[in-house]
Design a protein around this motif. Structure first.
Motif, PDB file in Angstrom:
ATOM      1  N   ARG A 138     -11.948  -4.827   7.547  1.00  0.00           N
ATOM      2  CA  ARG A 138     -11.910  -5.025   6.307  1.00  0.00           C
ATOM      3  C   ARG A 138     -10.382  -5.087   5.937  1.00  0.00           C
ATOM      4  NH1 ARG A 138     -15.784  -0.681   3.900  1.00  0.00           N
ATOM      5  NH2 ARG A 138     -13.887   0.320   3.562  1.00  0.00           N
ATOM      6  N   GLY A 139     -10.045  -5.463   4.594  1.00  0.00           N
ATOM      7  CA  GLY A 139      -8.588  -5.335   4.187  1.00  0.00           C
ATOM      8  C   GLY A 139      -7.828  -4.146   4.455  1.00  0.00           C
ATOM      9  N   ASP A 140      -8.533  -2.863   4.138  1.00  0.00           N
ATOM     10  CA  ASP A 140      -8.266  -1.758   4.246  1.00  0.00           C
ATOM     11  C   ASP A 140      -8.788  -0.931   5.295  1.00  0.00           C
ATOM     12  OD1 ASP A 140     -10.666  -1.249   3.260  1.00  0.00           O
ATOM     13  OD2 ASP A 140     -10.177  -0.194   1.659  1.00  0.00           O
ATOM     14  N   ARG A 141      -9.233  -1.398   6.367  1.00  0.00           N
ATOM     15  CA  ARG A 141     -10.054  -0.726   7.219  1.00  0.00           C
ATOM     16  C   ARG A 141      -9.844  -1.561   8.790  1.00  0.00           C
ATOM     17  NH1 ARG A 141     -16.228   0.536   6.828  1.00  0.00           N
ATOM     18  NH2 ARG A 141     -16.334  -1.616   7.719  1.00  0.00           N
ATOM     19  N   SER A 142      -8.981  -0.973   9.589  1.00  0.00           N
ATOM     20  CA  SER A 142      -8.833  -1.444  10.823  1.00  0.00           C
ATOM     21  C   SER A 142     -10.050  -1.377  11.926  1.00  0.00           C
ATOM     22  CB  SER A 142      -7.606  -1.129  11.681  1.00  0.00           C
ATOM     23  OG  SER A 142      -7.415  -1.805  12.927  1.00  0.00           O
ATOM     24  N   PRO A 143     -10.472  -2.340  12.556  1.00  0.00           N
ATOM     25  CA  PRO A 143     -11.491  -2.170  13.641  1.00  0.00           C
ATOM     26  C   PRO A 143     -11.079  -1.347  14.882  1.00  0.00           C
ATOM     27  CG  PRO A 143     -10.497  -4.288  13.969  1.00  0.00           C
ATOM     28  CD  PRO A 143      -9.940  -3.727  12.662  1.00  0.00           C
ATOM     29  N   GLU A 169       1.201  -3.472   0.471  1.00  0.00           N
ATOM     30  CA  GLU A 169       0.577  -4.477   1.579  1.00  0.00           C
ATOM     31  C   GLU A 169      -0.885  -4.521   1.077  1.00  0.00           C
ATOM     32  OE1 GLU A 169       2.004  -6.617   2.992  1.00  0.00           O
ATOM     33  OE2 GLU A 169       3.998  -5.838   3.811  1.00  0.00           O
ATOM     34  N   GLU A 170      -1.381  -5.844   1.237  1.00  0.00           N
ATOM     35  CA  GLU A 170      -2.835  -5.970   1.070  1.00  0.00           C
ATOM     36  C   GLU A 170      -3.870  -5.696   2.274  1.00  0.00           C
ATOM     37  OE1 GLU A 170      -4.310  -6.848  -1.904  1.00  0.00           O
ATOM     38  OE2 GLU A 170      -2.307  -6.752  -2.959  1.00  0.00           O
ATOM     39  N   SER A 171      -3.118  -5.988   3.368  1.00  0.00           N
ATOM     40  CA  SER A 171      -3.981  -5.964   4.463  1.00  0.00           C
ATOM     41  C   SER A 171      -3.031  -4.809   5.405  1.00  0.00           C
ATOM     42  CB  SER A 171      -3.704  -7.242   5.504  1.00  0.00           C
ATOM     43  OG  SER A 171      -4.285  -7.019   6.999  1.00  0.00           O
ATOM     44  N   ILE A 172      -4.317  -3.704   5.939  1.00  0.00           N
ATOM     45  CA  ILE A 172      -3.904  -2.730   6.805  1.00  0.00           C
ATOM     46  C   ILE A 172      -3.188  -3.097   7.867  1.00  0.00           C
ATOM     47  CG2 ILE A 172      -5.701  -2.455   8.244  1.00  0.00           C
ATOM     48  CD1 ILE A 172      -5.752   0.667   7.016  1.00  0.00           C
ATOM     49  N   ARG A 173      -3.314  -4.392   8.385  1.00  0.00           N
ATOM     50  CA  ARG A 173      -2.799  -4.902   9.823  1.00  0.00           C
ATOM     51  C   ARG A 173      -1.176  -4.928   9.706  1.00  0.00           C
ATOM     52  NH1 ARG A 173      -7.509  -7.181   9.448  1.00  0.00           N
ATOM     53  NH2 ARG A 173      -7.052  -9.050   8.411  1.00  0.00           N
ATOM     54  N   GLU A 174      -0.900  -5.080   8.595  1.00  0.00           N
ATOM     55  CA  GLU A 174       0.500  -4.961   8.181  1.00  0.00           C
ATOM     56  C   GLU A 174       1.586  -3.967   8.507  1.00  0.00           C
ATOM     57  OE1 GLU A 174       2.355  -7.757   8.006  1.00  0.00           O
ATOM     58  OE2 GLU A 174       0.817  -9.440   7.379  1.00  0.00           O
ATOM     59  N   ILE A 175       0.681  -2.758   8.595  1.00  0.00           N
ATOM     60  CA  ILE A 175       1.466  -1.434   8.771  1.00  0.00           C
ATOM     61  C   ILE A 175       0.890  -0.754  10.039  1.00  0.00           C
ATOM     62  CG2 ILE A 175       2.072  -1.245   6.684  1.00  0.00           C
ATOM     63  CD1 ILE A 175      -0.862   0.652   8.235  1.00  0.00           C
TER      64      ILE A 175
END
Length: 595
Positions: A226-231, A548-554
């Motif tokens: 999800r936007g706030d959860r990384s697989p 940030e809106e996406s967790i992938r950015e950090i």
């Protein structure tokens, strides 16, 4: 001095004019002016410096070099004629006497412009993440992450916590998500599991006599992104305290987090202790969510009795919720988009009407409300230019849709949202049990190792049929910031007898508990202290701090939404020899799915 350089590319200033220096870095840009003059922007981890080539020899040194090649530059610092206030080193430039190629970029074309990589397709960014990370904006998020982790670690140690690492290879246990399984070569047919969280180990540490534990813990869950959860994997500030209750846990985090958010966050204002505490049932009723964004001043009102029988079909026999927005100035097109977006996210359609500047009810479902106009205006305290958003359905569904509608209305109406701040709250008294969506049977709602409010007595009443298990609450709590769930925690069930009674309600008897959680059950039988803990998500925390809106950015090297590492091509196939060593046979493939 840094390695093979005298200064970094962000260090030189007017006081260095006349000095001979040596810089190293990447050729970010080259601008040639004639045959014997060129301007090179050199970039390293720290910043950029302009290099001016004024001789044919120096021009020849970079001739044919592609951008992003790494070079070493020795030369003299001088004052720039045309200063660049946008560069930290914009007052000076370096005139080289020697240029050495350290690492040649062998590609004429890059997959994207480094400085504009965030505008590129995400798949390209993830495939060439090592180039994406050269972008200072992307790099700065990773630097922020490092600083936040260091600050968290220092704060926890200052509060008397010991950093203790727990195993990565462990046993599979039912903790709410799918495990990543690791086959054992030495024990064919048996598997380790990567820990979904260090839950059992940290409780065992409490039973072992340690008083305060923490770690920046890697956790592994086979979940969708999800936007706030990384697989795949994520990190959390995992902590546990012996001889502690809920208030003790709250006190630690209320002391640790606000200074870090105030120092490193995009916004300078963060909640101070004590954070607001909201019971789960109240949060759902007032905000339509168990992770409410308290920066929004809008609340949910139950209007079932007021307008449920107005003759509008979707309201009949259902719970109806309303959100009242004063000074509302959106157009009909914007309202239609709002309703469409809510329906996509919540799976249920919202409705609306408004009180116009003449004091009339208009738009949306207003025609169904005219007979009750005066009563509605009085009950809801409506004023001209007020918008009323409505949701309907079974109670839970109506609440959920209202929560989504509230969030989107807050983002849409700046006068109802104080966006530039970090607003924390605790959600407490979660239900101990729920009816599983797939099983249709009673299941644990949150952590199965939580202590129920009422202890053994309330569980005995549930077993006797005197109490509905769905009404039992637990000492479970969530930490929420700006509508994002940062963490779940609980006061633990440290009594084996109470633990067995709790599991028996979900059809797991004492023998099953012993089999599934042998170490913890046995450890508690030797006398365990009351203990409590929590584990704020580091990734989500940094995402909030960075805005940030996406967790992938950090995350330095994130997977994509399909849990694939495009850079490393993982997951990938392995050789048959490896499978044979692990006694594994592949019975189903992606190719078969495609057929």
């Amino acid at each position: 001095m840094f390695q093979s350089r005298t200064h970094t590319c962000n260090e030189l200033r007017m006081e260095h004019v006349g000095q001979t220096v040596k810089l190293v870095g990447w050729m970010e840009n080259v601008r040639e002016v004639g045959s014997s003059l060129a301007f090179v922007i050199l970039r390293d981890f720290y910043g950029t410096t302009q290099i001016v080539l004024e001789t044919e020899d120096m021009m020849a040194a970079i001739k044919g070099l592609n951008k992003e090649s790494t070079i070493s530059v020795e030369g003299v610092v001088r004052e720039r004629d045309s200063k660049n206030p946008k560069m930290a080193t914009g007052d000076i430039e370096v005139v080289p006497t020697k240029i050495e190629v350290l690492g040649r970029c062998r590609y004429n074309e890059l997959p994207f412009q480094i400085a504009r990589s965030r505008e590129a397709d995400e798949s390209l960014r993830l495939k060439y993440r090592y180039l994406d990370l050269r972008n200072p904006e992307v790099k700065n998020n990773i630097v922020l992450r490092c600083n936040v982790v260091a600050a968290l670690r220092a704060a926890m140690i200052e509060h008397g916590f010991l950093e203790i690492t727990t195993p990565i290879l462990t046993a599979s246990s039912p903790e709410g998500a799918r495990d990543y399984l690791v086959p054992s070569r030495k024990h064919p047919g048996k598997f380790y599991a990567l820990p979904q969280a260090p839950q059992q180990f940290k409780q065992l540490l409490m039973a072992s006599g340690f008083d305060r534990y923490f770690q920046i813990a890697p956790c592994f869950r086979d979940e969708d992104a999800r936007g706030d959860r990384s697989p795949g994997e994520f990190y959390q500030l995992d902590m546990e305290m012996a001889f502690a209750d809920q208030d003790d846990v709250f006190a630690v985090l209320e002391d640790v987090l606000p200074p870090i958010f105030a120092k490193y966050g995009k916004y300078n204002v963060a909640s101070s202790a004590p954070f607001k505490r909201i019971p789960f049932a109240e949060a759902m009723e007032t905000y339509g969510s168990d992770k409410p964004d308290l920066r929004i001043d809008l609340t949910v009102t139950d209007v079932t009795e007021l307008i449920g029988g107005c003759g509008f079909g979707p309201f009949e026999g259902n719970t109806v919720k309303a959100i009242i927005v004063t000074d509302f100035a959106a157009t009909r097109k914007q309202i239609d988009k709002l309703c469409a977006d809510v329906e996509v996210q919540a799976g249920s359609k919202p409705y609306w009407f408004k009180m116009d500047d003449k004091g009339e009810l208009s738009g949306g479902i207003a025609k169904f409300l005219q007979d009750k106009k005066d009563a509605i205006i009085t009950a809801l305290g409506l004023a001209p230019n007020t918008f009323v958003g409505l949701t309907a359905g079974k109670k839970g569904a109506a609440q959920k849709t209202a929560g989504v509608l509230r969030s989107k209305l807050g983002a849409m109406c700046p006068n109802h949202m104080d966006a530039e701040r970090y607003e924390f709250c605790w959600i407490v008294d979660f239900p101990m049990y729920e009816i599983g969506e797939e099983s249709g049977e009673l299941e644990f709602c949150h952590n199965p190792f939580s202590m129920p409010n009422g202890g053994a007595e309330i569980l005995d009443k549930a077993h006797a049929g005197e109490v509905d298990p769905l009404t039992i609450t637990a000492f479970q709590y969530d930490l929420v910031c700006n509508g994002v769930e940062l963490s779940s925690g609980a006061v633990r069930n440290h009594d084996p007898e109470i633990m067995v009674k709790a599991f028996e309600l979900v059809r797991l008897g004492e023998e099953a508990v012993k089999a599934k959680f042998p170490a913890m059950y046995n450890a508690f039988c030797y006398g365990a202290p009351p203990h409590a803990g929590i584990a704020p998500g580091v990734d989500r925390m940094v995402m909030l701090l960075a805005g940030e809106e996406s967790i992938r950015e950090i995350i330095p090297f994130p997977m994509n939404k399909n849990a694939q590492d495009l850079m490393m091509d993982a997951p990938g196939k392995v050789e048959q020899k490896q499978l044979d060593e692990l006694s594994i046979a592949i019975t189903h493939t992606e190719e078969e799915d495609a057929e």
